[in-house]
Every structure is written in C-alpha cells, then in structure tokens.
Design a protein around this motif. Sequence first.
Motif, PDB file in Angstrom:
ATOM      1  N   ASN B 146       0.641  -1.357  -0.162  1.00  0.00           N
ATOM      2  CA  ASN B 146       0.210   0.336  -0.387  1.00  0.00           C
ATOM      3  C   ASN B 146       0.815   1.444   0.392  1.00  0.00           C
ATOM      4  N   GLY B 149       1.832   5.063   4.946  1.00  0.00           N
ATOM      5  CA  GLY B 149       2.769   6.388   4.872  1.00  0.00           C
ATOM      6  C   GLY B 149       2.574   6.547   6.503  1.00  0.00           C
ATOM      7  N   GLY B 150       2.405   7.632   7.229  1.00  0.00           N
ATOM      8  CA  GLY B 150       2.340   7.717   9.073  1.00  0.00           C
ATOM      9  C   GLY B 150       2.612   8.721   8.993  1.00  0.00           C
ATOM     10  N   LYS B 160       7.671   3.925   0.275  1.00  0.00           N
ATOM     11  CA  LYS B 160       9.040   4.005  -0.800  1.00  0.00           C
ATOM     12  C   LYS B 160       9.385   3.967  -0.894  1.00  0.00           C
ATOM     13  N   ASN B 161       9.646   4.741  -0.609  1.00  0.00           N
ATOM     14  CA  ASN B 161      11.329   5.916  -0.090  1.00  0.00           C
ATOM     15  C   ASN B 161      12.527   5.100   0.599  1.00  0.00           C
ATOM     16  N   MET B 183      22.982   1.948  -3.896  1.00  0.00           N
ATOM     17  CA  MET B 183      22.064   3.382  -3.280  1.00  0.00           C
ATOM     18  C   MET B 183      21.420   3.788  -4.422  1.00  0.00           C
ATOM     19  N   LYS B 184      22.249   3.260  -5.618  1.00  0.00           N
ATOM     20  CA  LYS B 184      21.395   4.268  -6.772  1.00  0.00           C
ATOM     21  C   LYS B 184      21.412   3.390  -7.783  1.00  0.00           C
ATOM     22  N   ASN B 190      12.171   0.753 -13.711  1.00  0.00           N
ATOM     23  CA  ASN B 190      12.368   0.716 -11.802  1.00  0.00           C
ATOM     24  C   ASN B 190      11.441   0.001 -11.394  1.00  0.00           C
ATOM     25  N   ARG B 192      11.152  -1.806  -8.750  1.00  0.00           N
ATOM     26  CA  ARG B 192      10.996  -1.929  -7.818  1.00  0.00           C
ATOM     27  C   ARG B 192       9.439  -0.989  -7.345  1.00  0.00           C
ATOM     28  N   ASP B 193      10.013  -0.105  -7.922  1.00  0.00           N
ATOM     29  CA  ASP B 193       9.234   0.928  -7.318  1.00  0.00           C
ATOM     30  C   ASP B 193       7.576   1.335  -7.709  1.00  0.00           C
ATOM     31  N   PHE B 194       7.563   0.635  -8.853  1.00  0.00           N
ATOM     32  CA  PHE B 194       6.165  -0.256  -9.563  1.00  0.00           C
ATOM     33  C   PHE B 194       5.565  -1.230  -7.989  1.00  0.00           C
ATOM     34  N   ILE B 195       6.329  -2.153  -7.556  1.00  0.00           N
ATOM     35  CA  ILE B 195       5.494  -2.744  -6.969  1.00  0.00           C
ATOM     36  C   ILE B 195       5.102  -2.096  -5.966  1.00  0.00           C
ATOM     37  N   VAL B 196       6.113  -1.264  -5.463  1.00  0.00           N
ATOM     38  CA  VAL B 196       5.560  -0.347  -4.095  1.00  0.00           C
ATOM     39  C   VAL B 196       4.325   0.145  -4.696  1.00  0.00           C
ATOM     40  N   GLY B 197       2.765  -0.173  -3.328  1.00  0.00           N
ATOM     41  CA  GLY B 197       1.816   1.019  -3.945  1.00  0.00           C
ATOM     42  C   GLY B 197       0.772  -0.256  -4.994  1.00  0.00           C
ATOM     43  N   GLU B 415      -2.490   7.738   1.688  1.00  0.00           N
ATOM     44  CA  GLU B 415      -1.910   6.460   2.020  1.00  0.00           C
ATOM     45  C   GLU B 415      -2.164   5.233   2.365  1.00  0.00           C
TER      46      GLU B 415
END
Lengths: 473, 473
Positions: B146, B149-150, B160-161, B183-184, B190, B192-197, B415
């Motif tokens: 999801n 957030g928080g 995601k960060n 780190m980069k 991308n 990875r970030d697409f899976i998040v959420g 969130e």
Amino acid sequence: MNSFLKDKIKKIVGIDNYFDSLEDKLCYSYDGTPIFQHLPEAVVFPENEEQISLIVKLANQEKFNIVPRGAGTGLSGGAIPVENSIVLVMTKWNNILEVDTQNLTATVQPGVVTGILQKEVEKYGLFYPPDPGSLTVCTIGGNIANNAGGLRGLKYGVTKNYVLGTEIILPDGELLRTGGKNMKDVAGYNLRDFIVGSEGTLGIITKILLRLIPKPQQSITMLAYFDKLADSAKSVSGVIASHIVPSMMEFLDNTTINCIEDYTNIGLPRNSEAILLIEVDGWGSIVEEDAETIINILKKNNTSFVRKAANDEEALTLKTARRSAFSALARRRPTTILEDATVPRSELPVMIEKVTEAARNFNVTFGNFGHAGDGNLHPTCLTDERDNDEITRAHKAFDFIFNETIKLGGTITGEHGTGLAKKHFLEKAVGIPAVEMMKRIKSAIDPNNIINPGKIFSISPRCEEYFSVGNRR
Amino acid sequence: MNSFLKDKIKKIVGIDNYFDSLEDKLCYSYDGTPIFQHLPEAVVFPENEEQISLIVKLANQEKFNIVPRGAGTGLSGGAIPVENSIVLVMTKWNNILEVDTQNLTATVQPGVVTGILQKEVEKYGLFYPPDPGSLTVCTIGGNIANNAGGLRGLKYGVTKNYVLGTEIILPDGELLRTGGKNMKDVAGYNLRDFIVGSEGTLGIITKILLRLIPKPQQSITMLAYFDKLADSAKSVSGVIASHIVPSMMEFLDNTTINCIEDYTNIGLPRNSEAILLIEVDGWGSIVEEDAETIINILKKNNTSFVRKAANDEEALTLKTARRSAFSALARRRPTTILEDATVPRSELPVMIEKVTEAARNFNVTFGNFGHAGDGNLHPTCLTDERDNDEITRAHKAFDFIFNETIKLGGTITGEHGTGLAKKHFLEKAVGIPAVEMMKRIKSAIDPNNIINPGKIFSISPRCEEYFSVGNRR
C-alpha cells in the motif's frame, strides 16, 4: 523514409522546425556516449503538445520511430537515433512555468537546463538537490528520462525523489498526467515513478512538477589527500559507520587527480593515490561538529593532508574541479568511455581494486572517480576508437568490471541508464524475469514499438544490427 | 471451488496450513475497512516460495483467484476476498533476516510487524522512519503493498522511500528480484518502485530489503491548542513557509480531541476547536532553535496554549494519544469510515472547511485529524451500517469530500490505497489515460487476472457485482 512522409511531418511541425540536411542530421546523430552514432531521417523541434501527439499518431500509422532528446549529454546512448527514426528535440521547451513557494514546488518544461533551475529556485531560499555532472548543460527532461544522480545523492537522493508529477504524450498520442502537488499520493499504480528512468521509451515528457526543499543554511567543504588508495576507501566506510550523512563524498584516483591538475592548475597533489572531497551541510552548529568528526576519521585513516575550504569561493573551486573530472580525463586521449558501476557501499574498497586489476589485466588506462558515499564509481577508460586492438581490450576490461560489479551485488548503472551501451548486460544484472516483465510492459504501452525502440532492451531484433556490442567498436 | 481442486491446494501447502471451515473463512473475510466482507473458498499459510509458486501456477490452470494478505489492517479493502478466491496469509513469514550495519539496510520477510522492526533496528542506532497508525500490528509486506505513510511523512517520506529491493512471486509463478543494496540503480525500468503500492495485484512479496538511516539524536514534541480551527491551519502554513521541516505535524479537530480524551483521559482541551502535535528532530542545538521558532509561529497564529513535552515519556504519551485517534473515534459509533483525502499543503485550510461543510450538508458526524504537514487529512465518519439512510448520507458526504479534493488538485488517497473502497473514484482522480495504462500493465503481467483481481480497477466486470459502490452500504 520517403519524401511524401517527410512532407507530412513538415506540415505538422512547420517548415521552420523541420531539418533534414546532412549537416543537421549529423548534429543529432550522437549524444554524450562515445563511439555510438547513427543518422536520423530528420530532426524536428515540436512547438506544442498537439504537434507531438500528431507526430506520434503518424509514427504509429506509418511505422517510423521517434527518438526524443534534450541536450544529449547522456552517457548510455539513450538519445542515439535508431533505424528509420526522427529525432524529436525538446530543448526549446525551456520555460520555468512556476515556483510555488507555499507548496515548495516548481513547474517546468523539459528543456530547462538543470543548473538554471537550481539558480532560479535559490532566489526563493529553495533548493533542487539533484546535480548531475553535466548540470550546466543537461536538461530536466533528460534527467527524468534517466533518473539522473549527481554528487549530492548520498544525502539528498536522485532525480526521482524530486519528481512530483509529469505530463507525457504516450505512444498512442494521448496525454498522460501523473502525480500532482500532493506530498503523498497512492491512487492507483505509481505511474509517475515508473516514467522516471524509462529512458524516453514510454512517451515524450512535456511538463514536469518538481519538489523543492529549503536550502541548507551552511556547508563546509573538506579536501583530504591519501598516499594509499585503501586508506581513502577505509575513510569512506568510517564516515558512513559514524552515522554522519555528508551532502557530498567524492573520490578521485591518481590518474584523475593528474588530469584535473593538468586542466585546472589548482594545486592538487599529483603524487597522492587518492583524494576525497567531502561536504557537510545543514543548519546550526552541528555542521561544524560533523566536519570535525569527519576530519578525525580521516586522520585515523592516515590522510596525509586534510583541510577545510577557507571560504565559499574556494569550496566552489574545489567542487568545480571535481565536476571537471570527465572533461579533464577526456583531454588525455581521443576516446573517453565513462561508466557508472555501482556497488553496495561496503564493497567500495573491493571495487576500486577491481578497476585497477581490469586496467592491469587488459593493458588499458583507467581514471577512476565517483560518488564514494553511494558506492557509485565512474571507471573511465582513456582510449582511442581508431585503435581496434585497444578498443577491444577496453571492452574486455569493462566486461570484467561489470561482471565483478554484479558478483558484489552491484548494478551495471547507478545513474547513467542502460540505453544502448549496457543493454547486453541487463539480463545478467537484473535477471530474465525482470527483463521479460519490462518487455511486456513496453509492448503493452507501445505495441508498435515506435518510441525510442531498442533502448534498454530489444523487443524486435531490427535495432540490434546497428548497435550490437561489437558495433560499439 | 470443488473438493478435487481444494485437495490439490491442500497437497501443496500441507494439511496444517490449509483451512476452509466457516469459522476460519469468516476470520479472513474482512480487513480493516468497514462494511466490505466476502467469504473466501479457503485460507492458506504457505511455508516457502515453492509452495506459493505452485499455488499461483495452479490458479492460472484452474482459474481461481488469490488474495494475498498480511495483518489485514488495510483501510481500502485491499485484502478483502473476491469471488472464487483463496486468501494467502503471509503473517508467519515474520523473520528479520539481517540488519546490515555497514550498508544501513535490513532484510526482512513480509510478515514482520512494522513496530517490531523499528525497535530491532534502533538497537543498532538505526531508524526505519515509516510509521503508519497501525504500526504495532501491521506488517511490512502490507506496508509495501500500500506504500504506507504515517506521522513522519513530512520529513522522512513514505514506505517507498525505504524499499531498496523486493522478491516477489509473479502471476506466472516466476520469482522476480528487484533492486539490491545499491544506493543508486537505474538498470532497466524501475520495477522495484512500481511494485510498491501495487496493492498485491502484481504478485506475492516474499522478501524485502529496506533502507535504514541513522537515528536522530534528539527530538522535541510540542502540543498547541487553538480556539479557532482556522488558526491551526494558518499555523501549519506558517511553519512550512519558515522552511523548518518538522518530523511530525499532526492535526486533531474537536470531535477527535473529545473521543481521544474519553478514551485516554490525559487532559486534552475538550473545548478547543483544534490541536496541533508537532515534533522536530535532528542533531545538535538546531533542534531546540527550531522548536522555539515554531512556538513563536504558533503564538503569532493565536494558539491559546502551547508547551513542550517535559520529557520523552510525556512525548510518547502525546504521540500514543494521537495514534489512538482511529480507535478512539471507533468507540463512539458502531461503524467508523476513515478516509485519507490529501491536498496540496496550501489547500489544507480549505479542505478542513469542506469536511465541516460535508458533515453539515449531509447531517452526519465527522471526526477530522491527520498529517497536516503533508496535507493528508483523515476525515472519519462515525456512523452505523445498520442504518441505511445514514450510511447513504455518509457516502454522499464522502462523494462531496472527494470531489472537492480533486477540484483542489488533491488525491483520493494519500496513504491507504485505492483497493475496493475508492476504485469508483479512480478515473476521476487520475484520468482515463492513466487508468487505461494501469489496466494494460496489469493484463500484461497477469493475463488471467488471478492475483487480487478487482482491486484498484476492474479488468473484467465479474468482481463488480460483489463490490459496487452500492454494495458498500
């Protein structure tokens, strides 16, 4: 591409925005990546979204390819024309449309030069941190296409961390809007972050909303010399372990030091095996305290000389010298192949050794520098593309470096992108299921494969003929 | 689902990990979202990647659906079973596999409880910032599904960060690895970030690599009361404009204050229209200076009372009270619908007004609280699902709120995710081209639409029958 089709394109963008003389096509036949070159069929400078949409629709109908580009400073061949392509140049889209001081955002066109944007937002006490080496010439659109990094990545992250929204003409000619001025947004799939780093293969970016942050009040720049390469690497690990996060921690090896010194004459130590350029920034007295802690770590790790820049001017001189590394190395030999192998930070000392080993084993010259705090190295081969034998050895050296990078859990590209230059390494780096998934997504969004085809991976083999690894030579 | 097929599933996970009694199925027929409920055909607790892969392959063959879930604290219905589905529960995958103090990472299984992870990494002086309200029970896998957030989003960002890598069983049963300890990394799209959420619609997450940061040395928590709601909103804008970035800036309205006070009895001001709970953190004297600057801003904006928490214990009490807002509101009436409309920060005062207007116009009770620094509000309707008329009015009130949010350039979910609860708003929020692109990507990755179908958007109408807006009533 026949003249009938060229006339259609000319009609869409207008005669003043269409070029197809050999001289014009030559200017757009290459980017910042050495050796790769290919002539486009034409070069166009679209004036608005409607023109781009019409060109994209025409490309689908007539099956020609579109290669979008900004300033062309890319180092992985992402903006190199492909077979049967027109280059779509976005550099005239260079307006900063808004700086929103309430929401801390900037709305810009893709052709805005990164360095100009930075200066503009600093007038409001704001800060756009991503700072690729080419920031005085590269454009925000290209930064987003490649998810550009830079010297401040360690503390501030990379381009994607500052993209709040985009407008992009999709491969079917429709306008996609992603994101907005919201600090948090999880409505549907994260298309916004997926566009970032897609190297111009999913559409043409036409507008960008960026996140800004308050500009740090002060910064301290430090320079440290090392007789032994290994001591510089240990210092980097020591700083990370101290839980201080510098805004910059740059490494330069002896070859790079000497090339920069030849070029700038600012008094760098020609005999040192390495130097570190470190910056801490922030608010209040902690900045000074952090600098002192770091200096102690450097001393414990046998720095032969360390000092703080006396003032902002000197700090800028040092940082400008670092930023000139690529240009300085490029003066030494006719062809400069700069790569961006990146490893987990703890593996940096090993990786530095591996680059030395590659140079020795394959009898080629490497300068090595990079963003040590990120584990992001720029092993740079100084060579000559006219010398077939040397170029072959250079490529073997890079093969060795990338294989070692992957063994260390690293990546083939930290900030330059995959483009043409590294697509043959992609499967090894990310695995077959990942590449398969990327191809499926590309085909779902661009079924005719007309937007910057053959970059990152190949859907169809037709682009391969032009840009196999062998042809880089 | 016939018993022959059920036997096949049982054989894969083992008899001890398979449940299909009515009692068991009831336990997994709902999540944290009110009103939505549906019985699965069975509930399974897979033990390893191979079992998950076999189940997924079987689902493709036999065309049944898989709904992955963790603790089920989600507030958009993302873990609600759909037609002809089994629930695949990941809560037993609860090991912290590694804390890497050199690279500042943690490798965890998806069933690790967020709060437990936070405590564990703090032992090493490290910090995992994302802190959804449910952090004492929710799991990291669900946080990633999801992009949770928080309270600390303003300064530290969202889940995601902090996701460096994932392992995920794809809808074809293959294992996808994304990211790594670098780190980069810009190798290819991308993913990875697409899976998040992606809300469990693209596969089943089996392993997660998280980025950690050094734990801030100190923090100061402040509490401010306001007679007028508008003054609290102005204070928030004032703090943002001062370029201080608090680690927390939480807003609570009068209804929420009273519900919390009923529940906790810690002496909150029952007559105040609003309170702000603000925390600054960092290193050195600047933390104290920032707190003083903020207190001055609050005073300028007519706070009736402001004070700093005397010690860590009191700060924790205040933050725990804020975290109990949802539970406290939930005690007032049988049904609590908590939403997360989010607007650009500058629009927060308008949005707070609009929630008040919604409550008045549709004659329903709202508590309102949220992450004011992010523009992320949690308008919470206190209602009773057995009262058809009131529930209808509640839904109309939310329709009004979301329409106003979209008009202000906001998003329907900051969130919580889209899930089932907000899928009917998605097109209006992000536009038709975006939803079309999402559907194409989903179909490319999950052609049989078997992994958590009908969440976020509908590919086929079959899930619609169960969960149209009307059926939420």
